[in-house]
Design an enzyme around this catalytic site. Structure first.
Site, PDB file in Angstrom:
ATOM      1  N   HIS A 263       0.803  -1.220  -0.151  1.00 12.12           N
ATOM      2  CA  HIS A 263       0.099   0.086   0.130  1.00 12.12           C
ATOM      3  C   HIS A 263       0.884   1.117   0.145  1.00 12.12           C
ATOM      4  CE1 HIS A 263      -3.899  -2.272   1.511  1.00 12.12           C
ATOM      5  NE2 HIS A 263      -3.930  -2.029   0.293  1.00 12.12           N
TER       6      HIS A 263
ATOM      7  N   ARG B 153      -8.935  -2.932 -11.881  1.00  9.74           N
ATOM      8  CA  ARG B 153      -9.160  -3.888 -10.793  1.00  9.74           C
ATOM      9  C   ARG B 153     -10.634  -3.981 -10.381  1.00  9.74           C
ATOM     10  NH1 ARG B 153      -4.940  -0.632  -9.481  1.00  9.74           N
ATOM     11  NH2 ARG B 153      -2.943  -1.151 -10.084  1.00  9.74           N
TER      12      ARG B 153
ATOM     13  N   ARG C  13     -10.426  -6.190 -15.590  1.00 11.67           N
ATOM     14  CA  ARG C  13      -9.975  -7.237 -15.263  1.00 11.67           C
ATOM     15  C   ARG C  13     -10.820  -8.069 -14.561  1.00 11.67           C
ATOM     16  NH1 ARG C  13      -4.482  -7.541 -11.753  1.00 11.67           N
ATOM     17  NH2 ARG C  13      -6.180  -6.861 -10.253  1.00 11.67           N
TER      18      ARG C  13
ATOM     19  N   GLU D  86       0.906 -13.283 -17.342  1.00 10.55           N
ATOM     20  CA  GLU D  86       1.560 -13.028 -16.285  1.00 10.55           C
ATOM     21  C   GLU D  86       2.357 -14.470 -15.973  1.00 10.55           C
ATOM     22  OE1 GLU D  86      -1.386 -11.025 -13.389  1.00 10.55           O
ATOM     23  OE2 GLU D  86      -2.379 -12.671 -14.515  1.00 10.55           O
TER      24      GLU D  86
ATOM     25  N   ASN E 163       4.553  -7.454 -13.168  1.00 10.52           N
ATOM     26  CA  ASN E 163       5.054  -8.107 -11.911  1.00 10.52           C
ATOM     27  C   ASN E 163       5.032  -9.467 -11.546  1.00 10.52           C
ATOM     28  OD1 ASN E 163       4.869  -5.133 -11.656  1.00 10.52           O
ATOM     29  ND2 ASN E 163       2.999  -4.978 -10.451  1.00 10.52           N
ATOM     30  N   ASP E 164       3.816  -9.922 -12.022  1.00 11.19           N
ATOM     31  CA  ASP E 164       3.505 -11.417 -11.890  1.00 11.19           C
ATOM     32  C   ASP E 164       4.656 -12.294 -12.667  1.00 11.19           C
ATOM     33  OD1 ASP E 164       2.020 -12.152  -9.551  1.00 11.19           O
ATOM     34  OD2 ASP E 164       0.176 -11.638 -10.703  1.00 11.19           O
TER      35      ASP E 164
ATOM     36  N   ARG F  51       7.772 -11.750  -5.027  1.00 13.48           N
ATOM     37  CA  ARG F  51       7.592 -10.158  -5.476  1.00 13.48           C
ATOM     38  C   ARG F  51       7.292  -9.436  -4.081  1.00 13.48           C
ATOM     39  NH1 ARG F  51       2.105  -8.808  -8.906  1.00 13.48           N
ATOM     40  NH2 ARG F  51       0.841  -8.285  -7.275  1.00 13.48           N
TER      41      ARG F  51
ATOM     42  N   CYS G 115       0.456  -3.685 -18.571  1.00 12.26           N
ATOM     43  CA  CYS G 115      -0.062  -3.035 -17.753  1.00 12.26           C
ATOM     44  C   CYS G 115       0.649  -3.000 -16.332  1.00 12.26           C
ATOM     45  CB  CYS G 115      -1.623  -3.527 -17.531  1.00 12.26           C
ATOM     46  SG  CYS G 115      -1.667  -5.283 -16.953  1.00 12.26           S
TER      47      CYS G 115
END
Length: 559
Positions: free
Chosen positions: A190, A291, A327, A416, A439-440, A450, A487
């Site tokens: 966060h 999201r 998504r 991903e 990221n993934d 990660r 993305c």
């Protein structure tokens, strides 16, 4: 990326882009339990006092959330729900019955719960910092100590902390906080999400951050993860020039994303709950990632089709005339749903998550797709829908068939998982578009969780192995005429954005503060130049060498 360490140079995970120079202001340490533990009173009274402190913390978070909007409000609302978690209350009651005073019962119960979250990995591990903040606030109330909060040295500063809680991050003033350095934290915490939204440069997972003393001048770079203490004049001036350049770009770099030779590269936004109205005001060409987890997480019952439709109508209406990519639910064992029992998993990041949840609970996906289709029809919006965590062409085909059967007209999937990238030429035959979640894809390619701060160099998106997989998908998209977007947060790096376009990315989606820098970088390079830069990155020995090779070859005014 990890930097070569010396007495004055530290390194961590690049978290929020930009550069800053300023004196360190450290967060105060969390409240400590006294060495002399008092004798506990009546267990029921101790338990009630502990639970009352948690409710007071939750109420305070709710009050803060009510004065905010967008991502910040959603984050604090979710943290308030954690403070009211019945399982946490049950554990506190057990500790009180075992003879713990209230503050000790809260502390030990929260620590046990935090250990469970960390062991779960993924999304849950990232929430451990939120629970630590709840613990500290409740313990402060019970012991009559000052509430944890931000330092105020009276001058613009670089905030240094072990970690930052959402309740603190949402109150950061970019005019006062020049940058952020934390000892712990990952790229999806966060702290990172909110720092990017505020446009504050940040480095997280920085080993040695605890050695930075109050008042020490540091130069930080949120693009490469470096933190230099007592920097020389050249380092200071370089950082100040980059900071000023970013401010200038924010004011002057506007309009659609295009390369220097006129090739369109739409620049889109990544958004979540409550972001649509505020996000729509930004100079973007639409949304590359909406999201939808906020509709499902922290709920005791699944939202109905009607409830979902109403939420989507509001979100879609904000971006009238611009494309919006939704998504589908990206949840599972690492983002647990109270109404979807999935059983324990030793490694949730490799388990039932994303599209895989449809194997066990197909009705959730069916209802969501039907609601999206209904909202699309009601608003007339330009909507695309994609599924996360798709691994095979067969899964892509099944999702596309299901989505179209519910009235969705433009269907895609996220890449991903390395398997999806390796067979991109087959997978892209089944859908209308794909979007790469870097990221993934990075964590699965490099076999590194990660959320870890101990291996930042392996999570660096400049890793040639990761770029090679992106290039495989890009070539497949070019050959088949299927759009390939990115993305993941890699798209927010102006220099890396050039490489991604050179690898075949046809659109880039990012947080709003990154738009001007990426827009400017693209405008200074032709598509052929982007392709040459991509070749340099792929040929490099490692992430650091890839970054430096591209930086040396790109135009010098690229941020």
């Amino acid at each position: 990326m990890a930097q070569t360490r010396s007495l004055s140079s530290l390194g961590g995970i690049p978290a929020a882009p930009g550069a800053a120079v300023g004196p360190v202001a450290r967060m105060a340490p969390p409240p400590r339990l006294p060495d002399d533990r008092p004798v506990a009173g009546d267990p029921a009274a101790e338990s009630e006092a502990a639970r009352a402190s948690l409710e007071q913390v939750a109420a305070g978070l709710d009050e803060q959330a009510a004065a905010l909007e967008g991502e910040a409000a959603a984050v604090l609302g979710a943290q308030a729900l954690m403070a009211r978690d019945p399982e946490l209350a049950r554990r506190i009651g057990e500790r009180a019955e075992a003879g713990d005073p209230a503050a000790w019962a809260v502390h030990s119960s929260c620590e046990t719960y935090r250990d469970m979250l960390k062991a779960a990995g993924g999304y849950l591990a990232e929430r451990a910092a939120d629970l630590a903040d709840i613990r500290d606030r409740a313990v402060s109330l019970l012991l009559g100590l000052p509430m944890p909060g931000l330092p105020d040295p009276g001058v613009p500063h670089v905030l240094v902390a072990e970690d930052l809680a959402p309740a603190d991050t949402v109150h950061l003033d970019p005019a006062k906080v020049l940058g952020i350095v934390t000892r712990y934290g990952g790229p999806t915490s966060h702290t990172v999400i909110l720092s990017r939204a505020l446009g504050i440069p940040a480095v997280v997972g920085c080993e040695g951050a605890d050695t930075l003393a109050d008042g020490t001048v540091v130069a930080i770079d949120g693009d490469d993860g470096s933190v230099v203490a007592d920097p020389d004049e050249d380092t200071v001036q370089r950082a100040l020039r980059r900071a000023e350049q970013r401010r200038a770009l924010a004011a002057t770099a506007t309009g659609p994303g295009t390369t220097a030779d006129g090739v369109s590269v739409p620049l889109l936004l990544n958004i979540g709950e409550g972001d649509a109205r505020a996000a729509a005001a930004h100079d973007s060409e639409g949304v590359g990632l909406l999201r939808t987890e906020f509709l499902f997480l922290d709920q005791t019952e699944p939202p109905t089709r009607e409830e979902q439709t109403a939420s989507y109508v509001e979100l879609f209406s904000a971006f009238a005339g611009r494309p919006l990519t939704v998504r589908t639910l990206d949840a599972g064992s690492d983002k647990p749903l109270a109404f979807v029992p999935m059983g324990a998993e030793d490694n949730p990041a490799l388990g039932v998550r994303g599209y895989r949840t449809a194997r066990l609970h197909r009705e959730l996906l069916v209802d969501q797709l039907a609601a999206i289709a209904a909202a699309t029809k009601e608003t007339g919006a330009d909507i695309r829908v994609m599924a996360p965590m798709v691994s095979t062409p067969k899964e892509a085909r099944e999702f596309a068939e299901l989505a179209r059967s519910q009235g969705v007209t433009r269907v895609g999937v996220m890449i991903e998982v390395p398997a999806a990238a390796l067979l991109a030429d087959r997978l892209l035959n089944e859908v209308d578009f794909v979007s790469i979640g870097t990221n993934d894809l990075a964590q699965y390619t490099m076999a590194v969780d990660r959320t870890l701060g101990s291996l930042p160099d392996l999570l660096d998106p400049w890793q040639p192995a990761l770029l090679s997989l992106i290039g495989t998908a890009g070539r497949a998209g070019d050959h088949l005429g299927v759009p390939v977007g990115v993305c993941g947060e890699a798209a927010a790096d102006p220099l890396l954005a050039l490489v991604l376009v050179g690898l075949g990315a046809t659109s880039l989606s990012m947080s709003a503060p990154a738009l001007p820098g990426v827009r400017h970088a693209l405008s200074r390079h032709t598509l052929d130049e982007c392709r040459r830069l991509a070749h340099l990155a792929l040929a490099a020995a490692g992430a650091e060498q890839a970054r430096e090779a591209v930086r040396s070859a790109a135009h010098t005014d690229t941020p």
